[in-house]
Design a protein around this motif. Structure first.
Motif, PDB file in Angstrom:
ATOM      1  N   THR A  86      -8.321 -81.211 -47.109  1.00 39.37           N
ATOM      2  CA  THR A  86      -8.082 -80.523 -48.375  1.00 39.37           C
ATOM      3  C   THR A  86      -6.603 -80.586 -48.757  1.00 39.37           C
ATOM      4  OG1 THR A  86      -7.477 -78.269 -47.659  1.00 39.37           O
ATOM      5  CG2 THR A  86      -9.817 -78.854 -47.599  1.00 39.37           C
ATOM      6  N   SER A  87      -6.352 -80.303 -50.026  1.00 33.73           N
ATOM      7  CA  SER A  87      -4.986 -80.190 -50.506  1.00 33.73           C
ATOM      8  C   SER A  87      -4.256 -79.092 -49.747  1.00 33.73           C
ATOM      9  CB  SER A  87      -4.975 -79.880 -52.007  1.00 33.73           C
ATOM     10  OG  SER A  87      -5.785 -78.750 -52.309  1.00 33.73           O
ATOM     11  N   PHE A  88      -2.964 -79.314 -49.540  1.00 32.14           N
ATOM     12  CA  PHE A  88      -2.061 -78.399 -48.849  1.00 32.14           C
ATOM     13  C   PHE A  88      -2.433 -78.158 -47.396  1.00 32.14           C
ATOM     14  CE2 PHE A  88      -0.777 -77.566 -53.204  1.00 32.14           C
ATOM     15  CZ  PHE A  88       0.602 -77.529 -53.071  1.00 32.14           C
ATOM     16  N   CYS A  89      -3.270 -79.015 -46.828  1.00 34.87           N
ATOM     17  CA  CYS A  89      -3.465 -78.980 -45.373  1.00 34.87           C
ATOM     18  C   CYS A  89      -2.135 -79.355 -44.723  1.00 34.87           C
ATOM     19  CB  CYS A  89      -4.553 -79.963 -44.961  1.00 34.87           C
ATOM     20  SG  CYS A  89      -4.728 -80.139 -43.166  1.00 34.87           S
ATOM     21  N   PRO A  90      -1.583 -78.521 -43.848  1.00 34.58           N
ATOM     22  CA  PRO A  90      -0.264 -78.810 -43.266  1.00 34.58           C
ATOM     23  C   PRO A  90      -0.222 -80.119 -42.491  1.00 34.58           C
ATOM     24  CG  PRO A  90      -0.900 -76.529 -42.854  1.00 34.58           C
ATOM     25  CD  PRO A  90      -2.113 -77.221 -43.394  1.00 34.58           C
ATOM     26  N   ASP A  91      -1.364 -80.550 -41.970  1.00 29.82           N
ATOM     27  CA  ASP A  91      -1.435 -81.797 -41.210  1.00 29.82           C
ATOM     28  C   ASP A  91      -2.340 -82.795 -41.936  1.00 29.82           C
ATOM     29  OD1 ASP A  91       0.107 -80.991 -38.755  1.00 29.82           O
ATOM     30  OD2 ASP A  91      -1.456 -79.449 -38.727  1.00 29.82           O
ATOM     31  N   GLY A  92      -2.253 -82.800 -43.259  1.00 35.35           N
ATOM     32  CA  GLY A  92      -3.152 -83.615 -44.063  1.00 35.35           C
ATOM     33  C   GLY A  92      -3.073 -85.098 -43.771  1.00 35.35           C
ATOM     34  N   VAL A  93      -1.864 -85.631 -43.591  1.00 30.29           N
ATOM     35  CA  VAL A  93      -1.713 -87.068 -43.339  1.00 30.29           C
ATOM     36  C   VAL A  93      -2.318 -87.436 -41.992  1.00 30.29           C
ATOM     37  CG1 VAL A  93      -0.051 -88.935 -43.048  1.00 30.29           C
ATOM     38  CG2 VAL A  93       0.312 -87.220 -44.824  1.00 30.29           C
ATOM     39  N   GLU A  94      -1.996 -86.674 -40.961  1.00 31.30           N
ATOM     40  CA  GLU A  94      -2.540 -86.953 -39.628  1.00 31.30           C
ATOM     41  C   GLU A  94      -4.055 -86.758 -39.595  1.00 31.30           C
ATOM     42  OE1 GLU A  94      -0.083 -84.976 -40.342  1.00 31.30           O
ATOM     43  OE2 GLU A  94       1.722 -85.719 -39.325  1.00 31.30           O
ATOM     44  N   ALA A  95      -4.536 -85.687 -40.240  1.00 33.13           N
ATOM     45  CA  ALA A  95      -5.980 -85.446 -40.274  1.00 33.13           C
ATOM     46  C   ALA A  95      -6.703 -86.562 -41.018  1.00 33.13           C
ATOM     47  CB  ALA A  95      -6.263 -84.095 -40.923  1.00 33.13           C
ATOM     48  N   THR A  96      -6.093 -87.063 -42.085  1.00 28.03           N
ATOM     49  CA  THR A  96      -6.706 -88.161 -42.833  1.00 28.03           C
ATOM     50  C   THR A  96      -6.868 -89.394 -41.962  1.00 28.03           C
ATOM     51  OG1 THR A  96      -5.921 -87.396 -44.991  1.00 28.03           O
ATOM     52  CG2 THR A  96      -6.369 -89.747 -44.772  1.00 28.03           C
ATOM     53  N   ARG A  97      -5.836 -89.730 -41.187  1.00 26.72           N
ATOM     54  CA  ARG A  97      -5.944 -90.892 -40.301  1.00 26.72           C
ATOM     55  C   ARG A  97      -7.111 -90.726 -39.333  1.00 26.72           C
ATOM     56  NH1 ARG A  97      -0.208 -90.158 -39.212  1.00 26.72           N
ATOM     57  NH2 ARG A  97       1.051 -91.364 -40.702  1.00 26.72           N
ATOM     58  N   LEU A  98      -7.226 -89.533 -38.746  1.00 23.99           N
ATOM     59  CA  LEU A  98      -8.292 -89.289 -37.772  1.00 23.99           C
ATOM     60  C   LEU A  98      -9.659 -89.350 -38.440  1.00 23.99           C
ATOM     61  CD1 LEU A  98      -8.400 -88.580 -34.723  1.00 23.99           C
ATOM     62  CD2 LEU A  98      -8.707 -86.197 -35.422  1.00 23.99           C
ATOM     63  N   ALA A 102     -12.976 -92.227 -37.990  1.00 18.36           N
ATOM     64  CA  ALA A 102     -14.274 -91.789 -37.465  1.00 18.36           C
ATOM     65  C   ALA A 102     -15.382 -92.504 -38.244  1.00 18.36           C
ATOM     66  CB  ALA A 102     -14.415 -90.282 -37.586  1.00 18.36           C
ATOM     67  N   PRO A 103     -16.198 -93.310 -37.595  1.00 15.06           N
ATOM     68  CA  PRO A 103     -17.182 -94.109 -38.334  1.00 15.06           C
ATOM     69  C   PRO A 103     -18.405 -93.338 -38.823  1.00 15.06           C
ATOM     70  CG  PRO A 103     -17.365 -94.535 -35.975  1.00 15.06           C
ATOM     71  CD  PRO A 103     -16.180 -93.625 -36.150  1.00 15.06           C
ATOM     72  N   ARG A 104     -18.724 -92.229 -38.173  1.00 14.86           N
ATOM     73  CA  ARG A 104     -19.995 -91.573 -38.489  1.00 14.86           C
ATOM     74  C   ARG A 104     -19.964 -90.733 -39.767  1.00 14.86           C
ATOM     75  NH1 ARG A 104     -23.378 -87.109 -37.709  1.00 14.86           N
ATOM     76  NH2 ARG A 104     -25.462 -87.659 -36.967  1.00 14.86           N
ATOM     77  N   PRO A 105     -18.980 -89.838 -39.955  1.00 12.02           N
ATOM     78  CA  PRO A 105     -19.071 -88.921 -41.095  1.00 12.02           C
ATOM     79  C   PRO A 105     -18.677 -89.570 -42.416  1.00 12.02           C
ATOM     80  CG  PRO A 105     -17.062 -88.487 -39.866  1.00 12.02           C
ATOM     81  CD  PRO A 105     -17.813 -89.528 -39.094  1.00 12.02           C
TER      82      PRO A 105
END
Length: 363
Positions: A86-98, A102-105
């Protein structure tokens, strides 16, 4: 079905509009058979005003830093049906990479602050929750704002599929309640302080208070500066917990909705507070913005003010007239703007974004 979310906050409603929306949506998704796992960085300013410590219908993961939680997040993504940043997630860039690895979701981005995102983009300010490729790699981008904002998300940030998922309200939480004398007023307002809506607040509440010294005006919201302009008949409450909102709305003849300048200018961006007040049966006075009439009928379900004179005219309406507006707004909300309705919308949007399974070829 399992949804994993990397968001700003669900644990604290202090100074943000995300938490209350997420709580209602998670409860509604749970009723539809979903399990939601919400990852939230444990930051001091939300920890100090935390009003939720666990999700009864899901799992709340509070973590001190991304390195400490990366492994757990990857394990949850392995069996998720949808993964959302989501917007303003403090770790948005890192979470996006992860998430994208992930192939399933299904890969989802939800911008709950679309006008702010686009305003920052226009001004050349950094978007710390987006990586260098913007939104190009997500299967679907959900936006709190409709209208032209959807085109901008596609054209400026590369979203392949951008669709609205508007605000909503949980009527089990926000509903008519008995008034409380400490909240009593003729015109009330709930909102976190933002400099870009002070001009509207001045015109629609502060100036009416100066002109009507015999009336009582109440402002509730985090981060309001001590030097806020006002007069002796304006009363300030700092943070007001969500559980007290229904009584706050019930204690005033009329309540004010003032979106931030970017939201009002872009339009099609109804705030969660607007739906909350209407669900409580409170008559709402709002400044006018494009698309508002798609959510409430002006004059019948909501009152509009383009300046101080309109606000004074609304205050001059009889109690019976105001009650009729509040009742009509509540009926509209229960029909179209509940968390259950948005959960069904979300489920349908996610299903539509999934690639069709390959057609088996006959031998």
């Amino acid at each position: 079905m399992k949804l994993v979310v990397f968001g700003l906050t669900v644990s604290s409603s202090w100074g943000n509009g995300h938490a209350t929306l997420w709580r209602g949506l998670i409860r509604a998704l749970s009723r539809r058979g979903w399990r939601v796992v919400f990852f939230e960085r444990d930051v001091p300013y939300y920890a100090g005003a935390r009003d939720l410590y666990a999700l009864e219908q899901g799992e709340l993961v509070l973590y001190p830093g991304w390195d400490e939680v990366r492994g757990l997040a990857a394990r949850h993504l392995a069996d998720a049906d949808a993964a959302m940043v989501t917007s303003f997630c403090p770790d948005g860039v890192e979470a996006t990479r992860l998430v994208l690895d992930a192939p399933r979701p299904l890969h989802v981005f939800y911008d709950l602050d679309t006008p702010v995102t686009l305003e920052r983009l226009e001004q050349g300010q950094p978007l710390t929750y987006l990586g260098p490729r913007g939104l190009a790699d997500f299967d679907i981008v959900l936006s709190y704002t409709g209208g032209g904002a959807l085109d901008a998300l596609r054209d400026r940030l590369g979203a392949r599929l951008a669709v609205p998922l508007y605000g909503h309200v949980d009527p089990d939480v926000h509903r008519p309640a008995p008034p409380r004398p400490e909240f009593a007023g003729d015109l009330s307002y709930i909102g976190t302080y933002a400099a870009d809506r002070q001009a509207a607040l001045e015109a629609l509440l502060v100036e009416p208070a100066r002109r009507r010294p015999g009336l009582r005006f109440v402002i509730a919201g985090a981060q309001s500066p001590d030097s806020s302009p006002g007069s002796g008949n304006i009363y300030f409450l700092r943070h007001l917990a969500p559980g007290a909102h229904p009584a706050f709305y019930a204690s005033s003849r009329l309540t004010l909705n003032v979106p931030r300048r970017a939201m009002a200018g872009m339009g099609w961006c109804p705030s969660g507070r607007l739906f909350e007040a209407a669900a409580c049966g409170a008559p709402v006075l709002s400044d006018a913005w494009p698309g508002l009439d798609e959510f409430f009928a002006p004059g019948r379900e909501i009152l509009l003010a383009r300046g101080t004179e309109d606000a004074l005219a609304a205050l001059d309406l009889t109690d019976a007239e105001l009650r009729r507006v509040g009742a009509a707004a509540r009926e509209r909300v229960l029909d179209e703007h509940t968390s259950d309705r948005r959960a069904a919308d979300l489920e349908a949007l996610l299903a539509s974004a999934r690639p069709a399974p390959p057609i088996a070829m006959e031998a």
